[in-house]
Design a protein around this motif. Structure first.
Motif, PDB file in Angstrom:
ATOM      1  N   LEU A  55      -5.489   1.108   1.870  1.00  0.00           N
ATOM      2  CA  LEU A  55      -5.298   1.885   3.339  1.00  0.00           C
ATOM      3  C   LEU A  55      -4.573   3.282   3.067  1.00  0.00           C
ATOM      4  O   LEU A  55      -4.818   4.040   3.723  1.00  0.00           O
ATOM      5  CB  LEU A  55      -4.572   0.778   4.106  1.00  0.00           C
ATOM      6  CG  LEU A  55      -5.081  -0.461   4.636  1.00  0.00           C
ATOM      7  CD1 LEU A  55      -4.088  -1.393   5.422  1.00  0.00           C
ATOM      8  CD2 LEU A  55      -6.350   0.108   5.399  1.00  0.00           C
ATOM      9  N   ILE A  56      -3.634   3.263   2.148  1.00  0.00           N
ATOM     10  CA  ILE A  56      -3.023   4.753   2.128  1.00  0.00           C
ATOM     11  C   ILE A  56      -3.938   5.741   1.512  1.00  0.00           C
ATOM     12  O   ILE A  56      -3.914   6.821   1.957  1.00  0.00           O
ATOM     13  CB  ILE A  56      -1.613   4.642   1.160  1.00  0.00           C
ATOM     14  CG1 ILE A  56      -0.606   3.902   1.912  1.00  0.00           C
ATOM     15  CG2 ILE A  56      -1.143   6.043   0.948  1.00  0.00           C
ATOM     16  CD1 ILE A  56       0.453   3.338   0.928  1.00  0.00           C
ATOM     17  N   ALA A  57      -4.468   5.353   0.664  1.00  0.00           N
ATOM     18  CA  ALA A  57      -5.606   6.309   0.133  1.00  0.00           C
ATOM     19  C   ALA A  57      -6.775   6.558   1.251  1.00  0.00           C
ATOM     20  O   ALA A  57      -7.310   7.494   1.172  1.00  0.00           O
ATOM     21  CB  ALA A  57      -6.408   5.382  -1.301  1.00  0.00           C
ATOM     22  N   ALA A  58      -7.240   5.632   1.916  1.00  0.00           N
ATOM     23  CA  ALA A  58      -8.010   5.846   2.999  1.00  0.00           C
ATOM     24  C   ALA A  58      -7.482   6.786   4.065  1.00  0.00           C
ATOM     25  O   ALA A  58      -8.069   7.891   4.517  1.00  0.00           O
ATOM     26  CB  ALA A  58      -8.512   4.476   3.418  1.00  0.00           C
ATOM     27  N   CYS A  59      -6.208   6.745   4.485  1.00  0.00           N
ATOM     28  CA  CYS A  59      -5.473   7.552   5.195  1.00  0.00           C
ATOM     29  C   CYS A  59      -5.475   8.994   4.721  1.00  0.00           C
ATOM     30  O   CYS A  59      -5.662   9.791   5.477  1.00  0.00           O
ATOM     31  CB  CYS A  59      -4.170   7.238   5.675  1.00  0.00           C
ATOM     32  SG  CYS A  59      -4.083   5.518   6.679  1.00  0.00           S
ATOM     33  N   VAL A  60      -5.152   9.061   3.468  1.00  0.00           N
ATOM     34  CA  VAL A  60      -5.014  10.311   3.096  1.00  0.00           C
ATOM     35  C   VAL A  60      -6.256  10.954   2.680  1.00  0.00           C
ATOM     36  O   VAL A  60      -6.521  12.275   3.215  1.00  0.00           O
ATOM     37  CB  VAL A  60      -4.379  10.469   1.518  1.00  0.00           C
ATOM     38  CG1 VAL A  60      -4.246  11.896   0.959  1.00  0.00           C
ATOM     39  CG2 VAL A  60      -2.698  10.007   1.657  1.00  0.00           C
ATOM     40  N   ALA A  61      -7.528  10.160   2.454  1.00  0.00           N
ATOM     41  CA  ALA A  61      -8.712  11.060   2.477  1.00  0.00           C
ATOM     42  C   ALA A  61      -9.252  11.200   3.700  1.00  0.00           C
ATOM     43  O   ALA A  61      -9.779  12.182   4.021  1.00  0.00           O
ATOM     44  CB  ALA A  61      -9.607   9.868   1.735  1.00  0.00           C
TER      45      ALA A  61
END
Length: 102
Positions: A55-61
């Motif tokens: 989820l953190i990676a998706a938010c930054v992306a």
């Protein structure tokens, strides 16, 4: 699940808002802040590591993609602001045109 969708939507909106105000170099500074904010929120809502890292990676992306999409859709003059601090153009922007003095 609602928290994850809210974080992704907030990241996308923050990316769009950032593109209106700052240059692309702001992504270098603000992307880690987005990741830290998402990690704190997910930890507060008892998400595990296996759930929170994607989820953190998706938010930054999403933040970075929204920045790029909004910057692409802006008018050309808005993206590259002229170098102007005191009303006079910068030396790099001045052109010497001879014979056209009025």
């Amino acid at each position: 699940m609602t928290i994850a969708l809210m974080l992704m939507a907030a990241s996308a909106l923050a990316g769009m808002a950032t593109s209106f105000v700052f240059s692309i170099w702001a992504l270098v500074l603000l992307s880690p802040l987005i990741a830290i904010f998402c990690a704190v929120v997910l930890h507060a809502h008892a998400f595990g590591v296996q759930d929170s890292v994607p989820l953190i990676a998706a938010c930054v992306a999403l933040y970075q993609m929204a920045y790029l999409v909004a910057a692409y859709l802006l008018p050309p003059g808005h993206v590259s602001r002229p170098r102007e601090t005191d009303g006079k153009p910068h030396k790099a922007g001045e052109q010497e045109i001879r014979g056209q003095h009025k």
